[in-house]
Write a protein that holds these residues in place. Structure first.
Motif, PDB file in Angstrom:
ATOM      1  N   VAL A   1      -3.149  -8.590   5.389  1.00  0.00           N
ATOM      2  CA  VAL A   1      -2.830  -7.554   6.376  1.00  0.00           C
ATOM      3  C   VAL A   1      -1.619  -6.749   5.898  1.00  0.00           C
ATOM      4  O   VAL A   1      -1.621  -5.512   5.928  1.00  0.00           O
ATOM      5  N   LEU A   2      -0.594  -7.473   5.412  1.00  0.00           N
ATOM      6  CA  LEU A   2       0.602  -6.787   4.936  1.00  0.00           C
ATOM      7  C   LEU A   2       0.275  -5.907   3.725  1.00  0.00           C
ATOM      8  O   LEU A   2       0.783  -4.803   3.587  1.00  0.00           O
ATOM      9  N   GLY A   3      -0.605  -6.420   2.858  1.00  0.00           N
ATOM     10  CA  GLY A   3      -1.024  -5.641   1.688  1.00  0.00           C
ATOM     11  C   GLY A   3      -1.770  -4.381   2.097  1.00  0.00           C
ATOM     12  O   GLY A   3      -1.606  -3.326   1.490  1.00  0.00           O
ATOM     13  N   ALA A   4      -2.567  -4.490   3.181  1.00  0.00           N
ATOM     14  CA  ALA A   4      -3.285  -3.318   3.682  1.00  0.00           C
ATOM     15  C   ALA A   4      -2.281  -2.275   4.178  1.00  0.00           C
ATOM     16  O   ALA A   4      -2.469  -1.071   3.975  1.00  0.00           O
ATOM     17  N   GLY A   5      -1.205  -2.744   4.796  1.00  0.00           N
ATOM     18  CA  GLY A   5      -0.154  -1.833   5.243  1.00  0.00           C
ATOM     19  C   GLY A   5       0.448  -1.079   4.075  1.00  0.00           C
ATOM     20  O   GLY A   5       0.681   0.120   4.146  1.00  0.00           O
ATOM     21  N   GLU A   6       0.648  -1.792   2.963  1.00  0.00           N
ATOM     22  CA  GLU A   6       1.218  -1.167   1.761  1.00  0.00           C
ATOM     23  C   GLU A   6       0.289  -0.077   1.223  1.00  0.00           C
ATOM     24  O   GLU A   6       0.722   1.017   0.879  1.00  0.00           O
TER      25      GLU A   6
END
Lengths: 258, 272
Positions: A42-47
């Protein structure tokens, strides 16, 4: 005579220990949540979203602010490696980089090998820009160097190339420093291979004889001691595959525009 | 005024006070602000010094610095140095500006904190913009949050401040609506602090500075923006502390029910 002290559970102590207990529970809980692959995805998708949003909002050639000489930092601190020893660097420095060569290879039609004397006689761009470290500090300096675009045009980039990788002479415990940018940043008018800083030749501490300036990104992208510029289709085979030394070793974001 | 959802104005009745978008945004925002603050403190820890202007690094004099020297933590604010061992600078034997208990991640991890910060920024900005839009279209902002001219009269303001200081909260019909201090602080957070946080955050991005150069002129430079970002975060923490204190003092169960289910019991009028 011995004095035996027994722990007395006062209200204050009780509250204190409940607080500390809840605190450490919260800490380990938070860190466990953070380590889960789902959360990381999820955090990677934010990036990824941030990268695409910035590219959408800014023109390919939108320039980083250029300052006047009055705005320059009185002291421009050095950071990262400041005295490389690998790749015969010390010998090159003693020779004032007379035998240093910049190699351009990979997915190009005409691989290049340029001496510093050649590079310094090629067209140069000078810009006073702000250097932003990922840690939070900023310094403003004056950079003079060869626009990367000219190097890429001379070498003839093949259509299959997607990234430009900068291989450096320095290393951390044997892991060589490298960085990479995509072709949008590589062809940006302010992207230069700087050989001069603040009206002097680049010092060893700041990356002599050549360092990258890619002004719309953070400090760790500004690779120092550049020996080789390589065009690639994918970063998978280089280092740990994440596109840069700090990306590989500490999980820093490949896109450092934020 | 005719409202079938309430029967009398006397107080003690349940009224539907918080509409669903308000409740939804409140909790999404609570989560994102919580993560943003804690990951932000970790990011601050990487260079715990603040400057004014376009540039600022170790050679410049910070207006605020947190650190440790000779086994003692300190907070330096201009010329004043405050010992903070055990809380700031040095705690539990670890030299760190903000202690592990209040940072995400708890260990020193700048890359990880940035990942959290920027992912949750989307959860702050997108629902925030939608809430603005909803609030303006349905006139929630104009009707419930904007103070009336009568409320802004100094005498009324002063009376409300005195009432708050004496912990004398509105009851009966007057408790149907937010009081003026509540309105001002909500408006201040929604249209002041939160946008200031987002814009100063964007000003720290070299990519955004190229896309929107006016950001640098608005805040007077990247390092000024970083300082304002930190000050606004501190004000946001102050708001949260007072907000939670008010919830506890005004009746935590009733207040919690109203922000979870929407239903709020009007406090009974008391004889003074």
């Amino acid at each position: 005579m011995t004095i035996v002290t027994r722990p007395v559970l006062t209200r204050r102590r009780l509250i204190g220990s409940i607080g500390a207990g809840a605190g450490s529970l919260l800490l380990s809980g938070c860190d466990r949540i953070a380590a889960s692959p789902t959360v990381q995805n999820v955090l990677g998708a934010g990036e990824g979203l941030t990268f695409r949003a910035q590219r959408l909002l800014s023109d390919r050639t939108a320039l980083a602010r250029e300052f006047s000489a009055l705005d320059m930092s009185p002291v421009f601190r050095t950071n990262g490696n400041t005295a490389p020893t690998a790749n015969g660097y010390e010998r090159h420095a003693a020779e004032k980089f007379a035998n240093w060569r910049l190699v351009v290879d990979g997915l190009v039609r005409r691989p290049q090998s340029l001496s510093m004397a050649q590079i310094r006689t090629m067209p140069a761009r000078t810009q006073i820009t702000r250097h932003d470290c990922v840690e939070g500090w900023s310094a403003i300096g004056k950079w003079t160097g060869l626009p990367l675009k000219l190097v890429l045009n001379a070498a003839g980039v093949l259509p299959s190339a997607r990234y430009v990788v900068f291989h450096c002479a320095d290393d951390f415990d044997g892991d060589p420093y490298y960085e990479s940018v995509d072709l949008i940043d590589a062809y940006h008018p302010q992207t230069i291979l700087a050989w001069g800083m603040n009206d002097e030749l680049l010092s060893v501490g700041h990356g002599a004889p050549l360092r990258l300036r890619v002004e719309r990104q953070l400090g760790y992208k500004q690779a120092k001691y550049v020996m080789r510029v390589s065009l690639v289709a994918s970063m998978a085979e280089i280092g740990a595959g994440k596109g840069g030394y700090w990306e590989d070793s500490a999980g820093y974001q490949w896109y450092a525009g934020i | 005024m005719h409202d079938p959802q309430q029967r009398s104005f006397g107080g003690g009745d349940l009224i539907y006070r918080q509409r669903r978008p308000v409740r939804l945004w409140h909790w999404i925002n609570a989560l994102s602000v919580f993560v943003m603050l804690m990951s932000g403190l970790m990011i601050f820890n990487a260079h715990p010094q603040l400057y004014w202007g376009q540039y600022g690094a170790n050679a410049e004099t910070p207006w605020l610095a947190i650190g440790a020297k000779d086994d003692a933590g300190f907070l330096k604010l201009g010329p004043v140095t405050i010992p903070t061992t055990g809380v700031l600078g040095l705690s539990g034997g670890v030299e760190r500006a903000f202690p592990p208990l209040v940072t995400i991640p708890s260990s020193y991890d700048l890359a990880g904190a940035r990942q959290w910060h920027f992912a949750f920024a989307w959860l702050l900005v997108v629902p925030g913009l939608l809430f603005w839009l909803w609030g303006l279209i349905t006139k929630h902002v104009q009707r419930d949050l904007a103070p009336t001219p009568a409320e802004l009269h100094p005498r009324h303001l002063w009376q409300d401040i005195k009432d708050h200081a004496r912990l004398r909260f509105h009851t009966g019909e007057a408790a149907r609506r937010y009081n003026v201090l509540q309105k001002l602080s909500y408006i201040g957070v929604l249209f002041g602090l939160l946008p200031a946080m987002v814009l100063t955050g964007l000003t720290m991005s070299p990519g955004m500075d190229a896309a929107w150069p006016w950001l640098l002129d608005l805040f007077g430079g990247r390092q000024s923006a970083r300082s304002i970002h930190f000050i606004c975060a501190a004000l946001l923490v102050l708001f949260i502390v007072v907000h939670l204190l008010m919830v506890v003092l005004a009746g935590p169960l009733n207040e919690l029910r109203s922000i979870i289910t929407g239903w709020y019991r009007l406090p009974k009028e008391k004889a003074r």
